[in-house]
Design a protein around this motif. Structure first.
Motif, short mmCIF file in Angstrom:
data_model
loop_
_atom_site.label_atom_id
_atom_site.label_comp_id
_atom_site.label_asym_id
_atom_site.label_seq_id
_atom_site.Cartn_x
_atom_site.Cartn_y
_atom_site.Cartn_z
N GLY A 267 0.77 -1.23 0.00
CA GLY A 267 0.00 0.00 0.00
C GLY A 267 0.81 1.28 0.00
N HIS A 268 0.41 2.20 0.84
CA HIS A 268 0.99 3.54 0.86
C HIS A 268 1.08 4.05 2.29
CE1 HIS A 268 -3.07 4.96 1.66
NE2 HIS A 268 -3.50 4.30 0.59
N SER A 269 1.79 5.13 2.45
CA SER A 269 1.90 5.78 3.76
C SER A 269 0.62 6.57 4.05
CB SER A 269 3.08 6.73 3.77
OG SER A 269 2.79 7.88 2.99
N SER A 270 0.54 7.09 5.24
CA SER A 270 -0.47 8.11 5.53
C SER A 270 -0.04 9.40 4.83
CB SER A 270 -0.56 8.34 7.03
OG SER A 270 0.69 8.79 7.53
N VAL A 271 -0.88 10.40 4.85
CA VAL A 271 -0.47 11.70 4.33
C VAL A 271 0.53 12.29 5.31
CG1 VAL A 271 -1.23 14.03 3.74
CG2 VAL A 271 -2.65 12.07 3.14
N THR A 272 1.76 12.43 4.85
CA THR A 272 2.84 12.82 5.75
C THR A 272 3.95 13.52 4.98
OG1 THR A 272 4.32 12.01 7.50
CG2 THR A 272 4.11 10.63 5.54
N GLN A 273 4.81 14.19 5.70
CA GLN A 273 5.95 14.86 5.08
C GLN A 273 7.06 13.87 4.78
OE1 GLN A 273 7.38 18.92 6.40
NE2 GLN A 273 9.18 17.74 7.00
N ALA A 274 7.70 14.04 3.63
CA ALA A 274 8.84 13.20 3.25
C ALA A 274 9.77 14.02 2.38
CB ALA A 274 8.37 11.95 2.53
N THR A 275 10.98 13.50 2.18
CA THR A 275 11.97 14.17 1.34
C THR A 275 12.13 13.41 0.03
OG1 THR A 275 13.19 15.03 3.24
CG2 THR A 275 14.37 14.92 1.14
N ILE A 276 12.02 14.14 -1.06
CA ILE A 276 12.22 13.59 -2.41
C ILE A 276 13.62 13.96 -2.88
CG2 ILE A 276 11.47 13.71 -4.81
CD1 ILE A 276 8.68 14.52 -3.72
N ASN A 277 14.34 12.99 -3.42
CA ASN A 277 15.62 13.25 -4.05
C ASN A 277 15.39 13.45 -5.55
OD1 ASN A 277 17.25 12.82 -1.67
ND2 ASN A 277 16.84 10.64 -1.91
#
Length: 282
Positions: free
Chosen positions: A170-180
């Motif tokens: 599946g997927h994460s919750s709606v959350t902050q992440a860093t994209i490279n």
């Protein structure tokens, strides 16, 4: 007299300070504002080596948002945003959830077809055949977020989009992440920061598409919870496929995404690529 002198000096210092702040804002903030809308139509840019790149916007788009499974509440926001982008760039765009438009003679008028937050089974066999013919004739495909959660039993489509959503992990919750951002040469990434921190729902994929597509961005799984793909977690990519062009981004789950200047620039850059610049469908 001494007091008046001090007041005069204070006024001068404050004026210099305000002027300095204004100069700094002009030098630093204006370029940022300009960058978020730098992918304009009919723009020529020249490199130091003498190479000139001409960015020409598509003449007409089809935006398809039919859902056969989960339906995102952000679809309405995405449509509003794409209507504005198309208008800003003087591009004609048709918006529909009517699958009957997937007839080759109709599709051939479009430079690119956007699968906007589609899910599940959305086309019948004849419509699938028409879309395959359209891509083979040089058409363009754009997949946004759950476009990879679409048509699991259509092997050709799976290759077009690049990878299917991982229905097990599946997927994460709606959350902050860093994209490279690992490729800054593409229209969809050229203005993005090297480390792009933003909030969204983050997909895992059933397979890693890296061997068959050109990966533009990866997720840093150490910056959020829910990722299972490890150090190499593609999140946006492109490739030429079966005669046409395909671009996919897993971003765009939230309504807020469609008010983000950087995300909208990312999306419009992908559309420009898929449309093939001045390339037309035969």
């Amino acid at each position: 007299m001494m007091t008046m002198h001090k007041r005069g000096l204070l006024i001068v210092l404050v004026s210099i300070l305000l002027l300095s702040i204004a100069v700094w804002m002009f030098a630093h903030l204006l370029p940022i504002r300009t960058a978020t809308s730098s992918l304009v139509c009919n723009q020529s840019t020249s490199s130091g080596s003498g190479t000139t790149t001409v960015t020409t916007c598509p003449k007409k788009l089809l935006v398809f948002s039919k859902t056969g499974a989960f339906r995102h509440t952000s679809i309405k926001d995405a449509i509003v945003a794409l209507r504005k982008l198309a208008a800003q760039h003087n591009v004609a765009a048709d918006f529909t959830e009517d699958a009957s438009v997937f007839a080759y003679e109709n599709l051939r008028q479009y430079n690119a077809v956007v699968f906007l937050l589609t899910t599940g089974h959305i086309l019948d066999d004849n419509q699938k055949a028409a879309f395959e013919r359209y891509i083979e004739a040089g058409g363009g495909y754009v997949g946004v977020h759950s476009a990879s959660d679409t048509e699991y039993d259509w092997a050709w489509y799976g290759k077009l989009v690049g990878a299917y959503f991982d229905r097990i992990h599946g997927h994460s919750s709606v959350t902050q992440a860093t994209i490279n951002v690992i490729d800054h040469t593409h229209p969809s990434t050229v203005i993005l920061p090297k480390k792009w921190v933003r909030t969204d729902e983050w997909y895992n994929f059933a397979t890693n598409p890296g061997r068959s597509v050109y990966v533009l961005m990866t997720l840093d799984e150490t910056t959020y919870k829910g990722g299972v793909m490890g150090d190499n977690h593609p999140i946006a990519w492109y490739h030429e496929f079966d005669g046409g062009r395909a671009w996919y981004t897993a971003l765009g789950h939230t309504s807020e995404s469609y008010n983000e200047p950087l995300f909208l620039a990312h999306l419009w850059g992908g559309i420009i690529y898929a449309a093939g610049y001045e390339r037309s469908v035969s």
